[in-house]
Scaffold this motif. Structure first.
Motif, PDB file in Angstrom:
ATOM      1  N   LEU A 285      54.476  61.143 166.854  1.00  0.00           N
ATOM      2  CA  LEU A 285      54.016  60.849 165.505  1.00  0.00           C
ATOM      3  C   LEU A 285      52.605  61.416 165.346  1.00  0.00           C
ATOM      4  O   LEU A 285      51.786  61.316 166.259  1.00  0.00           O
ATOM      5  N   LEU A 286      52.324  61.981 164.191  1.00  0.00           N
ATOM      6  CA  LEU A 286      51.007  62.544 163.910  1.00  0.00           C
ATOM      7  C   LEU A 286      50.263  61.694 162.896  1.00  0.00           C
ATOM      8  O   LEU A 286      50.838  61.271 161.882  1.00  0.00           O
ATOM      9  N   SER A 287      48.998  61.466 163.150  1.00  0.00           N
ATOM     10  CA  SER A 287      48.154  60.879 162.120  1.00  0.00           C
ATOM     11  C   SER A 287      48.124  61.809 160.909  1.00  0.00           C
ATOM     12  O   SER A 287      48.072  63.031 161.065  1.00  0.00           O
ATOM     13  N   ALA A 324      52.502  57.468 155.787  1.00  0.00           N
ATOM     14  CA  ALA A 324      53.601  58.242 156.372  1.00  0.00           C
ATOM     15  C   ALA A 324      53.068  59.218 157.410  1.00  0.00           C
ATOM     16  O   ALA A 324      52.204  60.033 157.129  1.00  0.00           O
ATOM     17  N   MET A 325      53.604  59.110 158.627  1.00  0.00           N
ATOM     18  CA  MET A 325      53.169  59.947 159.744  1.00  0.00           C
ATOM     19  C   MET A 325      54.222  61.012 160.010  1.00  0.00           C
ATOM     20  O   MET A 325      55.380  60.694 160.313  1.00  0.00           O
ATOM     21  N   PRO A 326      53.863  62.286 159.887  1.00  0.00           N
ATOM     22  CA  PRO A 326      54.824  63.343 160.216  1.00  0.00           C
ATOM     23  C   PRO A 326      55.265  63.254 161.677  1.00  0.00           C
ATOM     24  O   PRO A 326      54.495  62.833 162.541  1.00  0.00           O
ATOM     25  N   VAL A 327      56.501  63.638 161.924  1.00  0.00           N
ATOM     26  CA  VAL A 327      57.050  63.651 163.284  1.00  0.00           C
ATOM     27  C   VAL A 327      57.119  65.098 163.757  1.00  0.00           C
ATOM     28  O   VAL A 327      57.771  65.935 163.132  1.00  0.00           O
ATOM     29  N   VAL A 337      57.564  58.967 159.262  1.00  0.00           N
ATOM     30  CA  VAL A 337      57.734  57.531 159.482  1.00  0.00           C
ATOM     31  C   VAL A 337      56.556  56.816 158.846  1.00  0.00           C
ATOM     32  O   VAL A 337      55.396  57.168 159.099  1.00  0.00           O
ATOM     33  N   ASP A 338      56.817  55.836 158.021  1.00  0.00           N
ATOM     34  CA  ASP A 338      55.761  54.980 157.470  1.00  0.00           C
ATOM     35  C   ASP A 338      55.771  53.686 158.275  1.00  0.00           C
ATOM     36  O   ASP A 338      56.647  52.845 158.094  1.00  0.00           O
ATOM     37  N   PRO A 339      54.792  53.516 159.200  1.00  0.00           N
ATOM     38  CA  PRO A 339      54.875  52.404 160.147  1.00  0.00           C
ATOM     39  C   PRO A 339      54.136  51.147 159.692  1.00  0.00           C
ATOM     40  O   PRO A 339      53.297  51.173 158.788  1.00  0.00           O
ATOM     41  N   VAL A 347      57.489  48.334 163.070  1.00  0.00           N
ATOM     42  CA  VAL A 347      58.368  48.415 161.911  1.00  0.00           C
ATOM     43  C   VAL A 347      58.270  49.805 161.299  1.00  0.00           C
ATOM     44  O   VAL A 347      57.177  50.274 160.989  1.00  0.00           O
ATOM     45  N   ALA A 348      59.404  50.451 161.161  1.00  0.00           N
ATOM     46  CA  ALA A 348      59.470  51.705 160.418  1.00  0.00           C
ATOM     47  C   ALA A 348      59.898  51.350 159.001  1.00  0.00           C
ATOM     48  O   ALA A 348      61.084  51.190 158.724  1.00  0.00           O
ATOM     49  N   LYS A 349      58.918  51.164 158.121  1.00  0.00           N
ATOM     50  CA  LYS A 349      59.235  50.715 156.768  1.00  0.00           C
ATOM     51  C   LYS A 349      60.069  51.747 156.021  1.00  0.00           C
ATOM     52  O   LYS A 349      60.929  51.394 155.220  1.00  0.00           O
ATOM     53  N   GLN A 350      59.788  53.001 156.281  1.00  0.00           N
ATOM     54  CA  GLN A 350      60.564  54.077 155.664  1.00  0.00           C
ATOM     55  C   GLN A 350      60.606  55.248 156.627  1.00  0.00           C
ATOM     56  O   GLN A 350      59.590  55.638 157.192  1.00  0.00           O
TER      57      GLN A 350
END
Length: 401
Positions: A285-287, A324-327, A337-339, A347-350
């Motif tokens: 996951l990227l900031s 949202a963090m790019p993968v 992933v929006d954690p 939790v992966a909200k989206q």
């Protein structure tokens, strides 16, 4: 208009992408011997931000490249000085200043930001009021008592409004921009200020370099950290003006290249052209504040991926989520992933996936991030493609079993 020099190399879009990944530390075996400080020196700047979901951005940057390095280890690597041979306090490894944004910078780059300190001293300042004598009082107090936070100095705000700084806060921030004061660490996310003469090694504590030498160095560093980039890419890295880049790029050590499909002149680090960019890819996951994806147009050009931080977008208008963090996987950006955190559950909200092939990579990135922040479970709340929800859940269940 001066004609551009003839390109020394022609790169395919794929070659440019691999060069960029290697320059940013995502291709090839990570330099674990250099650790967090090695990552900082390699990137030249690590952006700070107040948002903390999984962790703060300056922690996520080395995690993305090195894996599960301890979060306390990260902060210590940035801020803890190595004791001197005579048992004294030693010299810091980093300082905070304005680069791409508020960034942690290697301490050896202090002289190369002289051009920016001079510019701040010469320009009109904010509308913030600075009561007479406050600046001098802040410097005197730091000299006597420092290092101190703005609260220690007498207060950061006059009211609860974020913008309503006290006179003391205005004074110490102005001193920071001038270079008389330096931020030596973050404590509970508050800046800790000290006099530059005390915090910066004597050999580095000077503004002797002229603007041209400072700019040449920062353009060279940006090119090295990007691997290959356009004029706009290089300017954006340390937030230089285009004309500042133009003035020095010819003698910066970077070489002109063409990249298929870019449609704009580009420059590359010559060392990046000498060896084929090969090796193991990171899956992570990227900031949203990672320097790999700082510049939106560059991210779209290299990865075909539209990246936008939506934390400041009204909730009903968000597409991918608050943070949202790019993968990153296989050298591509394959989803988002929006954690969030719920106790020991990540939790992966989206979750947004770039097709079925992205499922294993996103599951791996989620599980590794959960383990890093001390979570023992992963819960997925929403997947943009409903038909991929079950495969993602199954992939996570297999790994958690």
């Amino acid at each position: 208009m001066t004609s551009l020099p003839r390109p020394t190399a022609e790169l395919s879009a794929d070659e440019a992408r691999r060069i960029a990944l290697r320059a940013q530390g995502f291709l090839g075996a990570p330099d674990r011997s250099g650790g967090v400080r090695g990552v900082l020196r390699h990137l030249g700047a690590v952006q700070l931000d107040t948002i903390s979901v999984l962790a703060r951005s300056h922690e996520l940057i080395p995690y993305a490249r090195l894996g599960a390095v301890g979060r306390r280890t990260v902060d210590d690597a940035y801020w803890t000085a190595t004791p001197s041979a005579d048992g004294g306090p030693g010299s810091p490894h980093a300082f905070e200043y304005w680069s791409h944004a508020a960034c942690i910078l290697p301490v050896e780059e202090w002289p190369h930001f002289a051009f920016r300190r001079r510019a701040y001293r010469a320009r009109p300042h904010w509308n913030h009021e600075l009561p007479a004598g406050t600046y001098e009082q802040v410097v005197k107090q730091l000299r006597t008592e420092g290092p101190l936070t703005a609260t220690d100095l007498g207060g950061a705000k006059r009211t609860s409004e974020w913008w309503d700084w006290s006179g003391t806060k205005v004074a110490v921030e102005r001193a920071l921009m001038y270079g008389e004061v330096v931020c030596t660490e973050r404590r509970g996310w508050k800046r800790v200020y000290d006099l530059a003469e005390r915090a910066i090694p004597d050999a580095l504590l000077h503004d002797e370099l002229d603007d041209r030498e400072c700019l040449r160095r920062l353009v060279r560093l940006a090119g090295r950290s990007l691997g290959v980039g356009t004029r706009a890419d290089i300017a954006d890295y340390h937030r230089l003006k285009g004309e500042q880049v133009d003035a020095v790029i010819a003698d910066s050590g970077l070489v002109p290249v063409t990249v298929a499909g870019w449609g704009k002149p580009a420059w590359a680090d010559p060392a990046a052209l000498e060896t084929p960019a090969r090796g193991r890819h990171r899956t992570t996951l990227l900031s949203p504040f990672d320097s790999l994806i700082w510049e939106r147009a560059r991210t779209e050009r290299i990865f075909g991926f539209t990246h936008r931080l939506e934390a400041y977008v009204p909730k009903p208008k968000r597409v991918y989520g608050y943070f949202a963090m790019p993968v990153l996987a296989g050298g591509r950006l394959v989803g988002r992933v929006d954690p969030a955190r719920d106790g020991a559950t990540l939790v992966a909200k989206q979750v947004t996936l770039d097709g079925p092939k992205a499922v294993p990579a996103v599951a791996q990135a989620l599980l590794e991030a959960a383990s890093w922040v001390g979570c023992t479970n992963v819960r997925v709340e929403r997947v943009d493609a409903p038909d991929l929800r079950a495969p993602l859940a199954a992939e996570l269940a297999r790994s958690l079993a």
